[in-house]
Structure formats: C-alpha cells, structure tokens
Design an enzyme around this catalytic site. Structure first.
Site: not given
Ligand code: AMP
Length: 278
Positions: A28, A95, A139
């Site tokens: 997502g 965030y 990890d």
């Molecule tokens: P993910 O689905 O967790 O891999 O998130 C995709 C991308 O969204 C990550 O590589 C980050 O660049 C960004 N992202 C995810 N979580 C956060 C967060 N809590 N604050 C800021 N950027 C985020």
C-alpha cells in the site's frame, strides 16, 4: 496523540486530513496526514486487506502491531494506533520528516565519524531496549532507517510479517547485511544484530557495505570468510576500525555486546547522546 485518551480501535479515517504521499510499499501507500482535532502530524500507512489475505498474514500483522504499539523508544518509530475499514488497514505512525537515512548517505557519499557514531549509538540503544523487552526478530536493514525533523534516527522496521515478506523480495539479490550464520543457514540469535551494526558502521563511514562483490556468490564467500579490509582513507580513525572489527566476528558469541558498544572509546569520543547530529 495519547493512546490512553483514545483507544486505537476508535480511530477512523474521518479523524485525519490526508496530505501528500510519502512513499509506496508492496502492500500500500504511506501518506502524511494530520489529526483533525489536535493538528498532530503523522504518517498514515494504508494496507489493502486483499494483499494481506493473499499472503495469509492478517492475524500475524495484528499480533505484531500490538507488540509495536507497546514499544516506546526515541529511536524506534512509534506506532500510535491502527484501525480498519472493509478494504484497508490503516497504521497511525510517527512522521519521519527527513525521510530515509540512506538517501542522505547516498547524497553525502559517507558520513563523518560524529554522524556515524551518533547513528550507531542510537541503533544500539534501540536494540538494547528491544532485547530487554524480549522483542526479537528485529532486523535492522538500511531501507528501514528513517530520520525525524531533527535528524534523529528511527528504526521503522517492526519485524512485521508484511515487512519481512516485502523485504525478502526487495533484499533478494543482496546478501550484504546478513551475518555468516544466516547466509550459512545455521541457527541464529540476538547476535545477528551486533553483526549488522558492524556492517552499518562500515557503510556509514565508507559509503559501501564491507563485503560488496560483483556476484551474490562472491559476497557469500566474503561474508563466510569475514574478508574484511579497510581502504586507506584519512577520515576513518583507528578506533572506528577497532569497533567494526570487534562486531564483524564470525563466532557470534564473541561479538562485542550492546553494552560494550555504548562504552567503546570511538562511541564515547564521537557520538552525540541526544541522537541529534550537529
Ligand atoms: P514502506 O511501505 O514502509 O516501505 O514505506 C514506503 C516509503 O514511505 C518509505 O520508503 C519511506 O520513504 C516512506 N515512509 C514510510 N513510513 C514513513 C514515515 N513514518 N514517515 C515518513 N516517511 C515514511
């Protein structure tokens, strides 16, 4: 946002104003969002239930989210709560304003000793906290390290099933962060984290992981043989190399323990204990 004031199951999408997308994962998207009442800015991760069902990990995700909600440490990205509707699960996350640490590393090439030591100390503290709480299977992979508005490191990896399924795919093709006992498929324990700290410390200082090679096979061999060498660069001190050498040890029981990392002269001389780099 205080979890005691409002229990996680009471949240709904109407409590949030959704802003720009921050990134996209396999399950997502992540958006910056603001809680309507408090104006508190968070990151909202939206996961499609269909995807979770496809991988049969809905229940596991739920259990692991409960663990994550209980983890409260300045260097671990907070999960404030979660809710769901018919199609989606929403995670209310802290965030991380400055985004991925690895983007910063790529931009700079390598970090200074002060910056690297500050990140290593932050990671060590976060891991010690998890181990104390008997939270295992953490990890610390590079793509899971985020930075907040002050540049403080946050582990954004919760050992979630979603994350590990995704990671197995994205990590496919790189063994760089795995300990010898993992590449050799032997049993492993907490000490894999100490190895990974050594790998990250090297990469922060030199810009590339220590066992990088042309092919997977060669990386595998280099990890197995702990084929560690330090390029002659003036910006990496003897103490830094000493710490790395004491973490990248084949026998996992002989790796420097977390407490001793925090007391290591290189950390003592260089790390900022607030976790914020100047
Ligand atoms: P993910 O689905 O967790 O891999 O998130 C995709 C991308 O969204 C990550 O590589 C980050 O660049 C960004 N992202 C995810 N979580 C956060 C967060 N809590 N604050 C800021 N950027 C985020």
């Amino acid at each position: 946002m205080d979890q005691n004031q409002k229990r996680e199951h009471e949240w709904s999408i109407n409590d949030f104003e959704i802003g720009k997308p921050l990134g996209r994962g396999k399950f997502g998207r992540v958006y910056v969002a603001r809680e309507v009442k408090s104006k508190y800015v968070i990151a909202l991760k939206v996961i499609f239930k269909e995807q979770l069902e496809k991988y049969n990990i809905l229940h596991q995700l739920r259990r692991e989210m409960e663990i994550q909600i209980s983890l409260k440490h300045p260097n671990i990205l907070r999960l404030y709560g979660w809710f769901h509707d018919a199609e989606r699960v929403y995670l209310i996350l802290e965030y991380a304003h400055n985004g991925e640490l690895y983007k910063e590393l790529r931009k700079k090439g390598h970090f200074s000793e002060k910056q690297a030591a500050t990140y290593i100390l932050s990671l060590t503290k976060a891991l010690a906290y998890c181990h104390e709480k008997h939270v295992i299977h953490r990890d610390i992979k590079p793509e899971n390290l985020l930075l907040d508005h002050e540049g403080r490191l946050k582990i954004a990896d919760f050992g979630w099933s979603v994350q590990s399924v995704k990671k197995r795919k994205t990590m496919c093709g790189t063994l760089d962060y795995l300990a010898p006992e993992m590449v050799e498929n032997k049993g492993h324990d907490y000490a894999v984290d100490n190895w990974t700290l050594g790998i990250l410390c090297y990469e922060f200082l030199y810009g590339v992981p220590p066992f990088e090679a042309e092919s997977q096979e060669d990386t595998f061999k280099r990890i197995r043989d702990v084929d560690l060498n330090f390029p002659p660069t003036p910006h990496v001190s003897k103490n830094a190399k000493n710490l790395i050498s004491r973490l990248l040890v084949k026998d996992s029981s002989k790796r420097l323990p977390l407490q001793k990392i925090m007391e290591h002269p290189w950390i003592k001389e260089n790390a900022n204990h607030t976790g914020v780099c100047e």
